[in-house]
Design a protein around this motif. Structure first.
Motif, PDB file in Angstrom:
ATOM      1  N   PRO A 183      33.626  46.204  42.860  1.00 41.22           N
ATOM      2  CA  PRO A 183      34.596  47.132  43.465  1.00 41.22           C
ATOM      3  C   PRO A 183      34.059  48.558  43.425  1.00 41.22           C
ATOM      4  CG  PRO A 183      35.680  45.648  41.903  1.00 41.22           C
ATOM      5  CD  PRO A 183      34.214  45.430  41.747  1.00 41.22           C
TER       6      PRO A 183
ATOM      7  N   TYR B 222      33.032  40.847  39.524  1.00 40.87           N
ATOM      8  CA  TYR B 222      33.215  41.699  38.351  1.00 40.87           C
ATOM      9  C   TYR B 222      33.116  40.839  37.097  1.00 40.87           C
ATOM     10  CZ  TYR B 222      34.555  45.826  35.774  1.00 40.87           C
ATOM     11  OH  TYR B 222      34.540  46.905  34.925  1.00 40.87           O
TER      12      TYR B 222
ATOM     13  N   CYS C 167      48.868  42.167  33.553  1.00 42.89           N
ATOM     14  CA  CYS C 167      48.335  43.426  34.094  1.00 42.89           C
ATOM     15  C   CYS C 167      48.732  44.522  33.101  1.00 42.89           C
ATOM     16  CB  CYS C 167      48.932  43.686  35.472  1.00 42.89           C
ATOM     17  SG  CYS C 167      48.398  45.230  36.236  1.00 42.89           S
TER      18      CYS C 167
ATOM     19  N   GLN D 225      40.996  45.997  45.817  1.00 40.55           N
ATOM     20  CA  GLN D 225      39.600  45.902  45.399  1.00 40.55           C
ATOM     21  C   GLN D 225      39.412  44.834  44.323  1.00 40.55           C
ATOM     22  OE1 GLN D 225      39.220  50.164  44.433  1.00 40.55           O
ATOM     23  NE2 GLN D 225      37.449  50.226  45.795  1.00 40.55           N
ATOM     24  N   ILE D 226      40.365  44.728  43.432  1.00 39.54           N
ATOM     25  CA  ILE D 226      40.263  43.729  42.373  1.00 39.54           C
ATOM     26  C   ILE D 226      40.374  42.328  42.948  1.00 39.54           C
ATOM     27  CG2 ILE D 226      41.491  42.788  40.367  1.00 39.54           C
ATOM     28  CD1 ILE D 226      42.015  45.668  39.510  1.00 39.54           C
TER      29      ILE D 226
ATOM     30  N   ARG E 233      42.111  38.279  40.558  1.00 35.74           N
ATOM     31  CA  ARG E 233      42.042  39.203  39.424  1.00 35.74           C
ATOM     32  C   ARG E 233      40.685  39.119  38.721  1.00 35.74           C
ATOM     33  NH1 ARG E 233      45.614  41.291  42.538  1.00 35.74           N
ATOM     34  NH2 ARG E 233      47.766  40.587  42.245  1.00 35.74           N
ATOM     35  N   LEU E 234      40.675  39.388  37.400  1.00 39.38           N
ATOM     36  CA  LEU E 234      39.420  39.511  36.667  1.00 39.38           C
ATOM     37  C   LEU E 234      39.356  38.462  35.548  1.00 39.38           C
ATOM     38  CD1 LEU E 234      39.519  43.398  36.199  1.00 39.38           C
ATOM     39  CD2 LEU E 234      38.384  42.130  38.030  1.00 39.38           C
TER      40      LEU E 234
ATOM     41  N   TRP F 105      43.336  43.027  34.018  1.00 39.83           N
ATOM     42  CA  TRP F 105      44.216  42.286  34.917  1.00 39.83           C
ATOM     43  C   TRP F 105      43.670  40.871  35.028  1.00 39.83           C
ATOM     44  CZ3 TRP F 105      46.388  44.930  39.933  1.00 39.83           C
ATOM     45  CH2 TRP F 105      47.513  44.219  40.384  1.00 39.83           C
TER      46      TRP F 105
ATOM     47  N   LEU G  87      38.283  46.564  32.723  1.00 37.21           N
ATOM     48  CA  LEU G  87      37.534  47.550  33.497  1.00 37.21           C
ATOM     49  C   LEU G  87      36.795  48.490  32.551  1.00 37.21           C
ATOM     50  CD1 LEU G  87      40.348  48.481  36.039  1.00 37.21           C
ATOM     51  CD2 LEU G  87      38.317  47.097  36.530  1.00 37.21           C
TER      52      LEU G  87
ATOM     53  N   GLU H  23      44.394  47.402  43.583  1.00 34.04           N
ATOM     54  CA  GLU H  23      44.705  45.971  43.531  1.00 34.04           C
ATOM     55  C   GLU H  23      43.928  45.215  44.596  1.00 34.04           C
ATOM     56  OE1 GLU H  23      48.560  42.956  43.984  1.00 34.04           O
ATOM     57  OE2 GLU H  23      48.854  45.133  43.947  1.00 34.04           O
TER      58      GLU H  23
END
Length: 461
Positions: free
Chosen positions: A127, A437, A400, A426-427, A431-432, A391, A442, A424
């Motif tokens: 991102p 990523y 989150c 971009q994520i 999610r992560l 997140w 983050l 949101e």
């Protein structure tokens, strides 16, 4: 941000200076160089932004990724293969990077970036994130003379322990292939090398000896690692040892005066959480500061323990920052910005596993150390934390939360720029972590600088 340090290529026998040889293959990843900090543009929200060099070309999330070149095999990974010729030391004791070989030939970060780009060409781009000035005008760079000492870049990141990501955390929307260490580690290194911090604070590190210590040492970092007394990584088959906290700083910018390895306590009882505190001297200005990294107890229901751990850490920081440090105790009372009843200025980074509503957050915000949270300055009023720093989606549901912080002595330091939080969109819906990523947290980055001692409005009395 900082110009790349040009160095000659490693000797083929660099591995001979390493203490152990690596039995595993590893892989490289792709990086983007940061732009010059002197050039800024305005973002869509009107805030001034530092332009970043264009990142990897975005592509749809891949259902399966083509394997990257293994680290240590092929011409594109020669440097990485040489740098990682060191096995994990299965020793629970902390180790300082005084063991880093001073004569070790330096790596060229530009070349490492190029190798990572080639290795990760089949992965989606990370991102995009801008370095931005604080929204609060009282904190903006107008207070700073552009000819002054360069700011200090601080980065903190819970990088997600490999054993936990693969074996315990159950990220139900993250494909197992996306967590493959042979690629994920280069995503982590990409993030670090993109921003090239002066001080780097990592949590959930379980590949310190075979990856982060040797590679970052070759880039001029000194470091120390402190594992948890009983890491949950040890419950996972084929683990790489315990996870813990690691603190890195650039030798060219700082000299080390003192290191404290802390096992945090709650109600006089030792817990499983740790912290590292180092007293550093800036080689440019001669000023001293304390830097700490920690990772407090996780999970709902443990709020009181986190509060007690935070109180213990604050107590230790007050003692450490107030005493003479290093080999020159006669300078303990020197008139430095941030000195006084609060002691040396401090920067505290970590995953606190606590929302701003928790008691441990309030304890840090009201501490006699005079602390403030850097990321509040992204908000319009300068008083609100970001909506999230992690997140993820687990079997128990979607989470989150804002759990990660950079605390700093606000009377000694001013904030220059911050790394913005991705949106949101971009994520992404899964999610992560993800293919684009590497962690469920983050990274946070803050550029700070010592306030002018002549600025009496910000001097301690």
């Amino acid at each position: 941000m900082y110009p790349a340090r040009r160095c000659s290529v490693f000797h083929r026998d660099l591995a001979a200076v390493c203490r152990f040889s690596l039995n595993k293959e590893t892989h490289p990843k792709r990086f983007s160089l940061p732009a010059s900090p002197s050039c800024h543009i305005a973002g869509p929200d009107g805030r001034k932004r530092e332009p970043q060099e264009k990142s990897r070309c975005s592509s749809p999330r891949l259902a399966s990724c083509k394997p990257a070149c293994p680290m240590g095999s092929g011409s594109s990974s020669r440097l990485f293969g040489t740098l990682a010729q060191q096995n994990y030391l299965r020793d629970p004791e902390p180790q300082d990077s005084d063991q880093d070989q001073e004569g070790l030939e330096r790596a060229d970060p530009d070349q490492l970036l190029r190798e990572c780009e080639k290795a990760l060409q089949n992965r989606p781009a990370r991102p995009h994130r801008d370095l931005v000035y604080p929204a609060d005008p009282t904190q903006q760079h107008r207070h700073r003379n552009q000819q002054d000492t360069p700011s200090i870049r601080v980065m903190t990141w819970n990088i997600l322990a490999q054993a936990l990501g693969e074996g315990k955390d159950s990220f139900v929307r993250c494909p197992q292939e996306a967590l493959n260490w042979e690629e994920r580690k280069y995503m982590i290194l990409e993030e670090i090398l993109t921003y090239r911090p002066d001080i780097l604070c990592l949590q959930e590190v379980d590949h310190y000896y075979d990856t982060f210590q040797p590679i970052l040492a070759s880039l001029g970092y000194q470091s120390t690692f402190l594992p948890k007394p009983w890491s949950p990584c040890l419950d996972v088959a084929s683990n790489n040892g315990p996870d813990g906290c690691a603190l890195f700083f650039r030798r060219a910018r700082f000299s080390l005066l003192h290191t404290s390895h802390l096992r945090l306590s709650a109600r006089m009882l030792p817990t499983n959480q740790v912290a590292i505190v180092q007293t550093l001297r800036c080689r440019v200005t001669g000023q001293r500061l304390c830097v700490a990294v920690t990772h407090l107890k996780a999970r709902s229901g443990w709020e009181r323990m986190r509060s007690a751990q935070g109180t213990d850490l604050l107590h230790s920081l007050r003692a450490i920052s107030s005493r003479p440090s290093g080999s020159d105790p006669e300078t303990a009372c020197r008139d430095e910005p941030g000195r006084g009843t609060e002691g040396l200025p401090v920067i505290i980074c970590g995953d606190f596993n606590a929302e701003p509503s928790e008691d441990v957050y309030r304890r840090f915000a009201s501490s006699p150390l005079g602390l403030d949270s850097a990321y509040k300055l992204l908000s319009a009023d300068g008083q609100t934390e970001p909506a999230y720093t992690t997140w993820k989606i687990r079997p128990s549901g979607e989470s989150c939360s804002t759990l990660d912080y950079i605390w700093y002595s606000h009377r000694a330091f001013a904030v220059d720029t911050l790394l913005d939080i991705p949106t949101e969109e971009q994520i992404g819906p899964d999610r992560l972590p993800s293919y684009h990523y590497p962690s469920d947290h983050l990274s946070l980055i803050c550029d700070v600088y010592f306030r002018d001692p002549k600025d009496h409005g910000h001097r301690l009395t």
